[in-house]
Design an enzyme around this catalytic site. Structure first.
Site, PDB file in Angstrom:
ATOM      1  N   ASN A 183       0.804  -1.231   0.000  1.00  0.00           N
ATOM      2  CA  ASN A 183       0.000   0.000   0.000  1.00  0.00           C
ATOM      3  C   ASN A 183       0.836   1.281   0.000  1.00  0.00           C
ATOM      4  O   ASN A 183       0.316   2.367   0.230  1.00  0.00           O
ATOM      5  CB  ASN A 183      -0.985  -0.010   1.179  1.00  0.00           C
ATOM      6  CG  ASN A 183      -0.284  -0.017   2.519  1.00  0.00           C
ATOM      7  OD1 ASN A 183       0.932   0.197   2.589  1.00  0.00           O
ATOM      8  ND2 ASN A 183      -1.023  -0.257   3.582  1.00  0.00           N
ATOM      9  N   LYS A 184       2.144   1.163  -0.269  1.00  0.00           N
ATOM     10  CA  LYS A 184       2.997   2.352  -0.276  1.00  0.00           C
ATOM     11  C   LYS A 184       3.012   3.001  -1.679  1.00  0.00           C
ATOM     12  O   LYS A 184       2.534   2.410  -2.645  1.00  0.00           O
ATOM     13  CB  LYS A 184       4.422   1.980   0.179  1.00  0.00           C
ATOM     14  CG  LYS A 184       4.479   1.430   1.613  1.00  0.00           C
ATOM     15  CD  LYS A 184       4.031   2.444   2.620  1.00  0.00           C
ATOM     16  CE  LYS A 184       4.427   2.247   4.063  1.00  0.00           C
ATOM     17  NZ  LYS A 184       4.341   0.971   4.723  1.00  0.00           N
ATOM     18  N   ASN A 185       3.594   4.192  -1.785  1.00  0.00           N
ATOM     19  CA  ASN A 185       3.604   4.915  -3.071  1.00  0.00           C
ATOM     20  C   ASN A 185       4.274   4.121  -4.181  1.00  0.00           C
ATOM     21  O   ASN A 185       3.847   4.170  -5.326  1.00  0.00           O
ATOM     22  CB  ASN A 185       4.348   6.255  -2.933  1.00  0.00           C
ATOM     23  CG  ASN A 185       3.569   7.282  -2.137  1.00  0.00           C
ATOM     24  OD1 ASN A 185       2.892   6.921  -1.163  1.00  0.00           O
ATOM     25  ND2 ASN A 185       3.635   8.538  -2.528  1.00  0.00           N
TER      26      ASN A 185
END
Ligand SMILES: *Cc1c(COP(=O)(O)O)cnc(C)c1O
Length: 385
Positions: A183-185
């Site tokens: 769910n990170k950039n």
């Protein structure tokens, strides 16, 4: 659950699929040439001399603390308003995490004045976390670190592509640590990166990432080496080629996807500016943020659980960043009661709204209208006598 607006979403397309297929076809899956390319490209993006890819950010942080020679009897200052891994990485080395407060209700980053208060002769390092992608006050934190001869470790899990005064996250401290969690950039599923300008730290991290061995399976495959020595008690903290291939493609898009996220943040700020019971931190932040999260702070007159339920009823997923670490049972048991008033207030009133690069205007609108409705529904009835 089928959300109308999820909290986060991947920005994956054909290029990611192709990159993974190429690795599968190459018949080399463990750490090798693609990882070297990913590291080179990431180091260039950050403007750091070295980037070392690892399994995740938790082990990146662990290796950072180890490489700096921090361990039993040492203290590391960090915020409590972060993911628990930031603190756990310190505990793995038997060093002591010292939780300090964040600045205020508009700046969720570790307060430089709190850092100064916590320094004593056991203090070895400051571990900052750039909340939501907004860089900490790094010029001031570096000044404090220099004055007291402390190391600086950046937990830059939220901040790939963030900068302040044209210097990127991960290029300020002695070591920077990044996460490529789903769910990170920049997402590869699991994955992480250590960045540093220091040759000695890079060498140590490379050794410790792969069992303390002097050569890699890849070097032997390539015919560069046929044996190895073990010179440290290392770990298996490696990344693999599939993830590195995803990482390379995601890195190429990062400039664009971060810019798209910032556009959404601007739309949110505009849409929510007249909602009196909602405040939005980092309004006047001087840096360029990777805009990993969009946190809001509810007024004390709004019941947060009821607000979250009202958003959920509208199909909008929200989250909380973060339940403060010093209030978790494990950490309470380790160090007893401490009181961090700003962190605790944010811990009680913060809600994170959906934010991802491909959010549509309609979705942003849905969230803005959702917030307006939900604060009404969740407004606590004040009893009058
Ligand atoms: C995600 C995250 C981590 C841990 O990252 P992993 O790659 O999942 O180990 C650490 N710190 C912060 C602030 C994070 O958001």
């Amino acid at each position: 659950m089928d959300w109308r607006v999820p909290l986060a979403d991947l920005d994956f397309g054909k290029a990611e699929r192709k990159a993974v297929m190429q690795v599968l076809e190459s018949r080399w899956l463990s750490m090798g040439e693609v990882t070297v390319q990913f590291e080179k490209a990431f180091a260039a993006m950050v403007g750091a001399e070295h980037a070392i890819a690892v399994s995740n950010a938790t082990v990146a942080l662990h290796l950072a603390v180890l490489a700096l020679g921090i361990g039993e009897g040492d203290e590391v200052i960090l915020p409590s308003l972060t993911f628990v891994a930031t603190a756990n990485a310190i505990k793995y080395t038997r060093a002591q995490p010292v939780f300090m407060d964040v600045t205020n209700e508009t700046d969720f980053n570790l307060a430089p004045s709190a850092i100064e208060r916590a320094i004593n002769r056991r203090t070895k390092a400051i571990m900052v976390m750039h909340y939501g992608g907004y860089l900490c006050n790094m010029p001031e934190i570096l000044r404090i670190a220099r004055e007291h001869n402390l190391f600086v470790i950046e937990d830059a899990a939220h901040a790939p592509g963030s900068s302040l005064e044209d210097r990127m996250a991960g290029a300020w401290g002695d070591v920077g640590c990044f996460s490529f969690f789903a769910n990170k950039n920049l997402a590869t599923g699991e994955g992480g990166m250590v960045t540093t300008d220091r040759e000695d730290l890079a060498e140590k991290v490379r050794l410790m990432r792969s069992h303390g061995m002097t050569t890699l399976t890849w070097d032997r495959h390539e015919g560069h080496a046929h044996s190895y020595d073990v010179v440290e008690l290392g770990y298996n903290y490696r990344i693999d080629e599939i993830r590195s291939a995803l990482g390379l493609v995601q890195l190429e898009k990062l400039y664009l996807t971060n810019a798209l996220r910032r556009d959404i943040v601007r739309a949110y700020r505009e849409g929510l500016k007249d909602v009196e019971v909602v405040s939005i931190p980092f309004e006047d932040h001087p840096g360029v943020s990777a805009a990993h999260l969009f946190p809001i702070l509810l007024d004390a007159s709004v019941d947060r659980s009821a607000f979250i339920d009202a958003m959920k009823a509208r199909g909008i997923q929200t989250s909380i960043h973060y339940p403060p670490i010093h209030l978790f049972s494990y950490y309470r048991g380790q160090m007893g009661e401490i009181h961090l008033p700003v962190t605790e207030t944010i811990g009680k009133r913060e809600v994170t709204l959906p934010l991802f690069s491909r959010m549509t205007e309609a979705q942003v609108e849905m969230v803005v209208e959702g917030v307006k409705g939900a604060v009404e529904e969740a407004s606590m009835v004040v009893e009058r006598s």
